[in-house]
Structure formats: structure tokens, C-alpha cells
Design an enzyme around this catalytic site. Structure first.
Site, mmCIF file in Angstrom:
data_model
loop_
_atom_site.group_PDB
_atom_site.id
_atom_site.type_symbol
_atom_site.label_atom_id
_atom_site.label_comp_id
_atom_site.label_asym_id
_atom_site.label_seq_id
_atom_site.Cartn_x
_atom_site.Cartn_y
_atom_site.Cartn_z
ATOM 1 N N PRO A 260 7.618 -11.092 8.591
ATOM 2 C CA PRO A 260 6.835 -11.267 9.437
ATOM 3 C C PRO A 260 6.061 -10.926 10.700
ATOM 4 O O PRO A 260 7.713 -10.618 10.966
ATOM 5 C CB PRO A 260 6.426 -12.742 9.438
ATOM 6 C CG PRO A 260 8.484 -13.132 9.143
ATOM 7 C CD PRO A 260 8.713 -12.299 9.061
ATOM 8 N N GLY A 261 5.237 -10.458 10.422
ATOM 9 C CA GLY A 261 4.865 -10.298 12.150
ATOM 10 C C GLY A 261 3.499 -11.094 12.788
ATOM 11 O O GLY A 261 4.386 -12.071 13.651
ATOM 12 N N ARG A 298 -8.942 -5.616 17.466
ATOM 13 C CA ARG A 298 -8.878 -6.369 15.700
ATOM 14 C C ARG A 298 -10.476 -7.283 15.690
ATOM 15 O O ARG A 298 -11.068 -6.915 15.114
ATOM 16 C CB ARG A 298 -7.903 -7.457 16.471
ATOM 17 C CG ARG A 298 -6.253 -7.132 15.593
ATOM 18 C CD ARG A 298 -5.671 -8.211 15.705
ATOM 19 N NE ARG A 298 -5.495 -7.959 14.255
ATOM 20 C CZ ARG A 298 -5.853 -9.787 13.935
ATOM 21 N NH1 ARG A 298 -7.142 -10.967 14.919
ATOM 22 N NH2 ARG A 298 -5.999 -10.486 12.465
ATOM 23 N N CYS A 329 -17.585 2.281 26.980
ATOM 24 C CA CYS A 329 -19.247 2.627 27.046
ATOM 25 C C CYS A 329 -19.091 3.247 25.362
ATOM 26 O O CYS A 329 -18.315 4.286 25.394
ATOM 27 C CB CYS A 329 -18.509 4.090 27.633
ATOM 28 S SG CYS A 329 -20.206 3.846 29.294
ATOM 29 N N GLU A 330 -19.326 1.423 24.306
ATOM 30 C CA GLU A 330 -18.900 1.762 23.438
ATOM 31 C C GLU A 330 -19.496 0.413 22.975
ATOM 32 O O GLU A 330 -18.812 -0.363 23.308
ATOM 33 C CB GLU A 330 -18.023 1.723 22.973
ATOM 34 C CG GLU A 330 -17.535 1.927 21.542
ATOM 35 C CD GLU A 330 -17.393 3.026 20.504
ATOM 36 O OE1 GLU A 330 -16.699 3.113 19.888
ATOM 37 O OE2 GLU A 330 -16.319 4.057 21.100
HETATM 38 N N1 LLP Z 1 5.768 -5.808 6.628
HETATM 39 C C1 LLP Z 1 4.617 -4.851 6.227
HETATM 40 C C2 LLP Z 1 5.350 -3.072 5.657
HETATM 41 C C3 LLP Z 1 3.927 -4.803 6.594
HETATM 42 O O1 LLP Z 1 3.740 -3.646 7.110
HETATM 43 C C4 LLP Z 1 3.649 -5.468 7.183
HETATM 44 C C5 LLP Z 1 2.082 -5.724 8.369
HETATM 45 C C6 LLP Z 1 4.068 -6.743 8.099
HETATM 46 C C7 LLP Z 1 5.538 -7.030 7.309
HETATM 47 C C8 LLP Z 1 3.613 -8.258 8.599
HETATM 48 O O2 LLP Z 1 2.417 -8.531 8.221
HETATM 49 P P1 LLP Z 1 2.209 -9.825 9.191
HETATM 50 O O3 LLP Z 1 3.225 -10.726 8.288
HETATM 51 O O4 LLP Z 1 2.130 -9.583 9.970
HETATM 52 O O5 LLP Z 1 0.693 -9.731 7.981
HETATM 53 N N2 LLP Z 1 -3.186 -4.593 12.376
HETATM 54 C C9 LLP Z 1 -3.934 -5.547 11.348
HETATM 55 C C10 LLP Z 1 -2.419 -6.270 10.685
HETATM 56 C C11 LLP Z 1 -1.659 -4.899 9.777
HETATM 57 C C12 LLP Z 1 -0.602 -5.156 9.125
HETATM 58 C C13 LLP Z 1 0.110 -3.739 9.197
HETATM 59 N N3 LLP Z 1 0.997 -4.388 7.813
HETATM 60 C C14 LLP Z 1 -4.583 -6.292 12.054
HETATM 61 O O6 LLP Z 1 -4.267 -7.351 12.861
HETATM 62 O O7 LLP Z 1 -4.480 -7.956 10.854
#
Ligand code: LLP
Length: 402
Positions: A260-261, A298, A329-330
Site C-alpha cells: 500500500p501507498g 491531484r 499561471c494556468e
Molecule cells: N503497487 C504498485 C505496483 C503500484 O503501481 C501502486 C501505485 C501501488 C502499489 C500503491 O497504490 P496505492 O496503495 O497508493 O493506491 N498518483 C495516483 C496514484 C497512482 C498509483 C500508482 N501505483 C493518485 O494520486 O491517486
């Protein structure tokens, strides 16, 4: 984190400022662990969400391991003190030299295409363990831009190419220790994880030497009050039971991995900004902040909702609707039609859920500095990134005078 603490931080460090609450990160780590307490589960933090090396260092202290998507992220993880065997490089269409570089540091490699499998086999045969990223053809994710597991996605090796995968495994005697899938981000429906897991369970039976199954990240967090989120307890119960059944059928106890991120860091983060201008237009009142899509992309990129609070007027009743915009500026919308207390120039606003994909997606567009970052953990505050200066913008530029 309470509004007074945030306001004090803005006073100490200035704005725009990213603030992260380490205790919240710890709480999320514990929540995930509790949901999967019945199985051997490892958390591999998808550090693309927030790569500040002190955030990485906190993760390491909390016993979390790490998933990286570039050699640079790997170097940051090493710098933060992770051992190579705690790091997985989930490569997605990268040049083979990046795989070689990460491998030379002893990091576990996850490949997402047949060509990389072939090159890996030719160079390393069975001498190094390998992970395969599978595309399960399961639709998941809050919007198409962040969906990765479906049948038109570039990510992973399509599961229907099973025969080709197995041919390469046999030809090079590849030591496949794990299978991986990640269906998308902002997945609120636990069933999506179960469906993707079923695809993995059935494919896994064709591999004799597996140690790990990685079900990716993508858990949905709340961006506003009452938002539907992934029900972790329910997912933990259901997926753990299915995982245990699978391990019995497979004949070995595997480790279950998640990466998870957002789940770990999104809610921990706030972007603090000052109101530069209150603009009373005939069609509504604008609050112009000293931040914008250069710091938090985002809202503009995904139409993402981020809650905004006026921490200078905390406790006062919401009086009026505002549109909150950035200083680029956008066209640079941050939040629309938000009820806030009567807001004045100089007030400090806090943009919530800024811990994931905030700073890591920030840029120097309009030649503006990226913000400083502060981490608060167990009552202590730490500056974990200094504000940029003109030197950072000029760095690497070469002036030719004609
Ligand atoms: N594992 C892989 C292989 C991934 O590509 C990603 C995210 C994660 C884990 C973690 O996903 P999460 O738990 O964070 O949802 N920038 C976008 C999200 C892009 C996610 C890309 N991959 C946003 O801000 O919503």
C-alpha cells in the site's frame, strides 16, 4: 493532528509546507497488521506515494519493508537504512539496465513482461530469485487513470499468456519465488481484491517454488467525511481464509504481501498554504493560495477531492462558499464550492490527505520552489526537507551567452 499544532508549524516553518503525522502512519500500519493477524503478512510500502527518506526511515522502524519502482527509489530506500533483501523492485516496462542495477545491489526483482523474463533468464538463469507481475484482467480503481489490472492495461503479464510464461520458466529454469498483481488505486470494494486473488491462486498452482504472493496496494482511504473506504477487517477475514485454503492446497505456507501507498500515508499529510488574495468575483468568491498544482497536482490531474480547512479560523462556523485556487499561471483549481468560515487574506488553510502523491508528484513549474516538509512523531517535530532556493532551480542549468 489538531489545528493549533498545524498553525504553529506554519508559523515556525512558513508556508507552503507539507506536514506528516508519524503517529497516523503507525496507526495505519497497525490497522493493516491487525486485519491480517491470522496469516504471515508483510507490508511492502509502495514508496512512490512519499519518498522522503525520513518517512522511509520511520517505515523501517515500524517493521515495514518497501516496494520501489525505479533505481532512484531503491537508492533512497538503501539510504534510509533498508537492507537490500527488504526491497522489491517492481519494474514496469523499464530498460533492462535498471533491472541489472537493482539486482547488483541484491534487491528482489519483479518483472512485468515476457521480454524481461527472457533477458533475465539468459543472463542469470536460476541463480537469482524472480517475481512475476501478472495482469489478472480484473477492473479495479477509482478512475481509469489509476486502474492497472484490467484487460487493456499496460501493466503486468496478461494471465492468458500462461503457456508462454511457463515455457520461459522451463527454458531458463527460472526460480520464480513470487507472483504479484496490483489492480489499481482507490479500490473501495474488497471483492475486487478477492477476485484478483482467485486468479493468482489458480495460476500459482503451476509454479512449484513459490514463497510469496503479493496482492499489491490500492486500498481506498477517506477523502471526505463519510467516504466509503476499503473495509480492512472484512477483507482481512475473507482473504486470509482463502489464502490459508490456498496454502493447504499448494502444500506450503507462503507469505502474503501487500504494497500500500495511500493507505499508509495519505491521511497523515497536510499541505499548509496561506491565502494570498480573496477575490470577490460576480460569480463567486475565490481564495488564491500560495500553492497550486505545482505542489499538489491531484485535484487537476484526477479531479481528486481534498478537504480544505481554515485553521486560522478554527472553531468558527462555516459562513460562505469559496472556490480555492492556486497561484500558477494556468487553470489551477484546488477545491470548489467549499463552505468555510469568513476567510481573510493571510489566513492559513490546510489541505488534507496530502501525504500520498503530494510532494512526490510536485514540480518546479513556473520556476517556483517546492515546499519544505516536516514530520511530527510522538510529540517531536522534525524538518525533513528544507525549502528550495534559487540554487535548486538553477542546478544543472547551463547558461550559454550568445
Ligand atoms: N503497487 C504498485 C505496483 C503500484 O503501481 C501502486 C501505485 C501501488 C502499489 C500503491 O497504490 P496505492 O496503495 O497508493 O493506491 N498518483 C495516483 C496514484 C497512482 C498509483 C500508482 N501505483 C493518485 O494520486 O491517486
Amino acid at each position: 493532528m489538531n489545528n493549533t499544532t498545524l498553525l504553529n508549524l506554519a508559523g515556525t516553518w512558513g508556508t507552503p509546507l507539507y506536514v506528516y503525522e508519524g503517529d497516523k502512519i503507525e496507526e495505519k500500519v497497525n490497522e493493516l497488521r491487525a486485519a491480517f493477524a491470522g496469516v504471515p503478512m508483510k507490508i511492502k510500502y509502495a514508496c512512490k506515494a512519499n519518498t522522503n527518506i525520513s518517512v522511509l526511515s520511520l517505515m523501517r522502524t515500524l517493521g515495514v519493508e518497501v516496494d520501489v519502482v525505479s533505481p532512484q527509489e531503491m537508492h533512497l530506500a538503501l539510504k534510509a537504512g533498508f537492507a537490500p533483501e527488504q526491497i522489491t523492485f517492481t519494474s514496469s516496462g523499464v530498460g533492462f539496465e535498471e533491472i541489472e542495477e537493482c539486482l547488483s545491489h541484491g534487491v528482489l526483482i519483479n518483472v512485468d513482461n515476457l521480454s524481461a523474463m527472457e533477458k533475465f533468464g539468459q543472463k542469470y538463469g536460476s541463480s537469482r530469485p524472480l517475481f512475476l507481475r501478472i495482469r489478472p484482467n480484473v477492473e479495479g480503481g477509482g478512475n481509469l487513470k489509476i486502474s492497472t489490472g484490467h484487460g487493456n492495461s499496460k501493466f503486468g503479464i496478461p494471465v492468458e499468456q500462461k503457456e508462454e510464461i511457463l515455457k520461459l520458466v522451463n527454458r531458463y529454469n527460472l526460480n520464480i519465488v513470487g507472483l504479484h498483481q496490483h489492480t489499481g488505486s482507490d479500490i473501495k470494494d474488497g471483492e475486487t481484491f478477492i477476485r484478483a486473488a482467485e486468479v493468482m491462486f489458480s495460476l500459482a498452482m503451476s509454479f512449484g517454488n513459490l514463497r510469496y504472493l503479493d496482492f499489491g496496494g490500492g486500498f481506498k482511504v477517506a477523502y471526505r467525511e463519510g467516504d466509503a473506504v476499503t473495509d480492512m477487517k472484512d477483507l482481512g477475514d475473507k482473504l486470509s481464509a482463502r489464502f490459508q485454503d490456498f496454502c493447504k492446497a499448494y502444500g506450503r505456507e507462503l507469505e502474503l504481501w501487500f504494497e500500500p501507498g495511500k493507505f499508509l500515508v495519505s491521511e497523515s499529510g497536510f499541505l499548509l498554504a496561506q491565502v494570498n488574495v480573496v477575490k470577490n468575483n460576480p460569480n463567486g468568491t475565490l481564495l488564491g493560495l500560495n500553492t497550486g498544482l505545482n505542489h499538489l497536482i491531484r485535484p487537476m490531474m484526477y479531479d481528486a477531492y481534498h478537504d480544505v480547512i481554515n485553521i486560522s479560523k478554527a472553531g468558527l462556523p462555516a459562513r460562505k462558499k469559496y472556490n480555492v485556487v492556486g497561484y500558477m499561471c494556468e487553470t489551477d483549481d484546488i477545491a470548489k464550492d467549499r463552505e468555510l468560515p469568513e476567510t481573510e487574506e493571510g489566513d492559513i488553510l490546510a489541505i488534507r490527505n496530502a501525504g500520498a502523491y503530494g510532494f512526490t508528484m510536485a514540480s518546479q513549474y513556473n520556476s517556483r520552489f517546492r515546499p519544505a516538509e516536516v514530520l511530527v512523531y510522538r510529540g517531536e517535530e522534525y524538518l525533513i526537507r528544507r525549502r528550495e532556493t534559487l540554487d535548486d532551480i538553477l542546478k544543472n542549468q547551463v547558461l550559454i551567452t550568445f
